[in-house]
Scaffold this active site. Structure first.
Site, mmCIF file in Angstrom:
data_model
loop_
_atom_site.group_PDB
_atom_site.id
_atom_site.type_symbol
_atom_site.label_atom_id
_atom_site.label_comp_id
_atom_site.label_asym_id
_atom_site.label_seq_id
_atom_site.Cartn_x
_atom_site.Cartn_y
_atom_site.Cartn_z
ATOM 1 N N SER A 1 49.891 48.270 30.543
ATOM 2 C CA SER A 1 49.258 47.978 31.824
ATOM 3 C C SER A 1 48.635 46.591 31.891
ATOM 4 O O SER A 1 48.018 46.234 32.896
ATOM 5 C CB SER A 1 48.191 49.030 32.120
ATOM 6 O OG SER A 1 47.306 49.125 31.038
ATOM 7 N N THR B 1 44.008 48.331 33.586
ATOM 8 C CA THR B 1 43.429 46.982 33.602
ATOM 9 C C THR B 1 42.320 46.839 32.576
ATOM 10 O O THR B 1 41.500 47.739 32.429
ATOM 11 C CB THR B 1 42.822 46.744 35.009
ATOM 12 O OG1 THR B 1 43.877 46.729 35.946
ATOM 13 C CG2 THR B 1 42.047 45.447 35.081
ATOM 14 N N THR C 1 45.548 42.186 34.271
ATOM 15 C CA THR C 1 46.367 43.389 34.455
ATOM 16 C C THR C 1 47.816 43.035 34.781
ATOM 17 O O THR C 1 48.091 41.929 35.263
ATOM 18 C CB THR C 1 45.802 44.228 35.624
ATOM 19 O OG1 THR C 1 46.428 45.499 35.658
ATOM 20 C CG2 THR C 1 45.994 43.543 36.961
ATOM 21 N N ARG D 1 53.392 42.196 45.220
ATOM 22 C CA ARG D 1 52.086 42.850 45.413
ATOM 23 C C ARG D 1 51.041 42.241 44.471
ATOM 24 O O ARG D 1 51.289 42.036 43.289
ATOM 25 C CB ARG D 1 52.226 44.343 45.146
ATOM 26 C CG ARG D 1 50.927 45.147 45.348
ATOM 27 C CD ARG D 1 50.186 45.377 44.056
ATOM 28 N NE ARG D 1 49.064 46.302 44.192
ATOM 29 C CZ ARG D 1 48.178 46.531 43.240
ATOM 30 N NH1 ARG D 1 48.276 45.921 42.080
ATOM 31 N NH2 ARG D 1 47.190 47.387 43.430
ATOM 32 N N VAL D 2 49.890 41.961 45.017
ATOM 33 C CA VAL D 2 48.754 41.487 44.217
ATOM 34 C C VAL D 2 47.631 42.497 44.393
ATOM 35 O O VAL D 2 47.347 42.927 45.514
ATOM 36 C CB VAL D 2 48.307 40.080 44.676
ATOM 37 C CG1 VAL D 2 47.008 39.667 44.006
ATOM 38 C CG2 VAL D 2 49.403 39.047 44.386
ATOM 39 N N GLY D 3 47.009 42.886 43.306
ATOM 40 C CA GLY D 3 45.931 43.863 43.380
ATOM 41 C C GLY D 3 44.562 43.206 43.446
ATOM 42 O O GLY D 3 44.424 42.032 43.817
ATOM 43 N N ASP D 4 43.562 43.965 43.070
ATOM 44 C CA ASP D 4 42.185 43.470 43.111
ATOM 45 C C ASP D 4 41.837 42.563 41.935
ATOM 46 O O ASP D 4 40.927 41.735 42.013
ATOM 47 C CB ASP D 4 41.215 44.658 43.097
ATOM 48 C CG ASP D 4 41.374 45.505 41.828
ATOM 49 O OD1 ASP D 4 42.537 45.818 41.460
ATOM 50 O OD2 ASP D 4 40.355 45.846 41.198
ATOM 51 N N THR E 1 38.454 48.830 37.876
ATOM 52 C CA THR E 1 39.785 49.254 37.466
ATOM 53 C C THR E 1 40.210 50.378 38.393
ATOM 54 O O THR E 1 39.358 51.046 38.984
ATOM 55 C CB THR E 1 39.798 49.705 35.990
ATOM 56 O OG1 THR E 1 41.136 50.079 35.622
ATOM 57 C CG2 THR E 1 38.879 50.876 35.736
ATOM 58 N N GLY E 2 41.508 50.560 38.530
ATOM 59 C CA GLY E 2 41.988 51.614 39.410
ATOM 60 C C GLY E 2 42.804 51.051 40.556
ATOM 61 O O GLY E 2 43.293 49.924 40.463
ATOM 62 N N GLY F 1 43.844 49.059 43.225
ATOM 63 C CA GLY F 1 43.293 47.780 43.654
ATOM 64 C C GLY F 1 43.069 47.674 45.146
ATOM 65 O O GLY F 1 42.105 47.032 45.587
HETATM 66 N N1 ASP Z 1 43.311 47.460 39.524
HETATM 67 C C1 ASP Z 1 44.675 47.256 39.098
HETATM 68 C C2 ASP Z 1 45.526 46.922 40.281
HETATM 69 O O1 ASP Z 1 45.355 47.519 41.324
HETATM 70 C C3 ASP Z 1 45.291 48.422 38.401
HETATM 71 C C4 ASP Z 1 44.521 49.086 37.299
HETATM 72 O O2 ASP Z 1 43.319 48.943 37.160
HETATM 73 O O3 ASP Z 1 45.134 49.790 36.541
HETATM 74 O O4 ASP Z 1 46.407 46.099 40.143
#
Ligand code: ASP
Length: 335
Positions: A92, A194, A212, A222-225, A245-246, A248
């Site tokens: 990850s 992450t 991450t 796609r771009v996350g948080d 984490t989680g 995004g």
């Molecule tokens: N926060 C990350 C994302 O959305 C994913 C993760 O924390 O596993 O890209």
């Protein structure tokens, strides 16, 4: 909130006084006369490093090497998360990360220091340690974030090596996924997502890093948080720091990490601040099926907290007294 559980579960590695405020929390921040952007932070619990998930234990070791010798929090968080980025077994983060739905490993990372200087890369391919590219963005450019091909060109220009990050193991998992192509965020699957890391060094300076490979099998681009300052990570040395984490998208919608820090500024403890933002996220979504999000917060005194939507989130802690894995409190059991 059904199944609400605000109790603390400590890991088998040993107990730690989680979620209690240190006696020093009434101390005030004073300002360095020479530079009013570098506050002197009266921290008693320092150095300290906290990071997300159990992969944080190894990452913390690298960070502690630096912190325990009087090194800077910024160097520590960079060195710490590089360990996870370079671990091909971790699916990850960085090398070995699960690809997007087209088979590309694309990485997001950011770093922030005690002066609110920050750097980030998003949608970066072929570079094993995006956190170090993010630091170069912070230190060598007038910008905060570089993305995609521009970020790659910048990294190559700075001497980073271009390499294939898709390991055989990740490729096999992706090929298996292709059979159904059913995109569903799954967090906690292997309990290593992450890595976000927050640290305070011997001199009281705070820094954070977050890196991450993002949600597995995401849409290309796609771009996350995680690379977004204020979402995946936020540091304000007047108050403290937070990372997420989680899923995004949920973190971005609530400006998650910045909000946690802001709530601490208003007087909430790190734990209370994490709980409040997790609950805001829950309130803003019609369904929280598969919506795992967890936050860690570390205030400027070295008090920390962590909370998540679902059970299973944990954090790695290292300070002068403890080297521990701590289960976060949470709102719901998985069904
Ligand atoms: N926060 C990350 C994302 O959305 C994913 C993760 O924390 O596993 O890209």
């Amino acid at each position: 909130m059904s199944n609400r559980r605000n109790f603390i579960k400590l890991s088998a590695l040993g107990g730690v006084a989680l979620l209690t405020q240190n006696a020093c929390s009434s101390e005030q921040t004073s300002t360095n006369e020479e530079s009013n952007i570098e506050p002197i932070i009266p921290t008693s619990n320092k150095p300290i490093v906290v990071s997300t998930w159990n992969h944080g234990l190894d990452a913390n070791k690298a960070a502690w090497e630096i912190l325990s010798k009087g090194g800077s929090a910024l160097d520590a968080v960079e060195a710490g998360v590089r360990v996870t980025e370079s671990d091909p077994e971790n699916m990850s983060v960085g090398l070995g990360g699960l690809p997007d739905r087209d088979g590309n490993v694309t990485l997001d990372a950011c770093i922030m220091d005690h002066n609110s200087k920050c750097g980030a890369v998003a949608f970066l391919q072929y570079i094993e340690n995006p956190i170090s590219v993010a630091r170069k963005v912070m230190e060598d450019t007038p910008h905060v974030m570089l993305a995609g091909e521009g970020a790659l060109a910048f990294a190559l220009d700075k001497g980073f090596e271009k390499k294939n990050l898709l390991t055989d193991k990740a490729k096999e998992a992706w090929e298996e996924w292709l059979k159904s192509s059913d995109y569903k965020p799954v967090i906690n699957s292997e309990n290593h997502d992450t890595i976000g890391m927050l640290a305070i060094d011997e001199s009281g300076k705070i820094a954070g890093a977050c890196t991450t490979s993002g949600m597995a099998y995401k849409i290309h681009g796609r771009v996350g948080d995680s690379p977004i300052i204020g979402a995946g990570l936020f540091v304000d040395s007047e108050v403290g720091s937070a990372c997420a984490t989680g899923v995004g998208e949920a973190v971005i919608r609530t400006a998650g990490s910045a909000m946690v820090v802001e709530l601490m500024r208003q007087g909430k403890t790190p734990q209370e601040a994490c709980i409040e933002v997790v609950n805001r996220i829950i309130k803003k979504h019609d369904s929280i099926e598969n919506l795992q999000v967890g936050f860690i917060a570390l205030d400027k005194y070295g008090n920390y907290g962590c909370h998540s939507v679902y059970a299973g989130f944990n954090i790695a802690l290292r300070d002068n007294e403890t080297e521990n894995l701590v289960d976060a409190t949470y709102e719901n059991e998985w069904e």
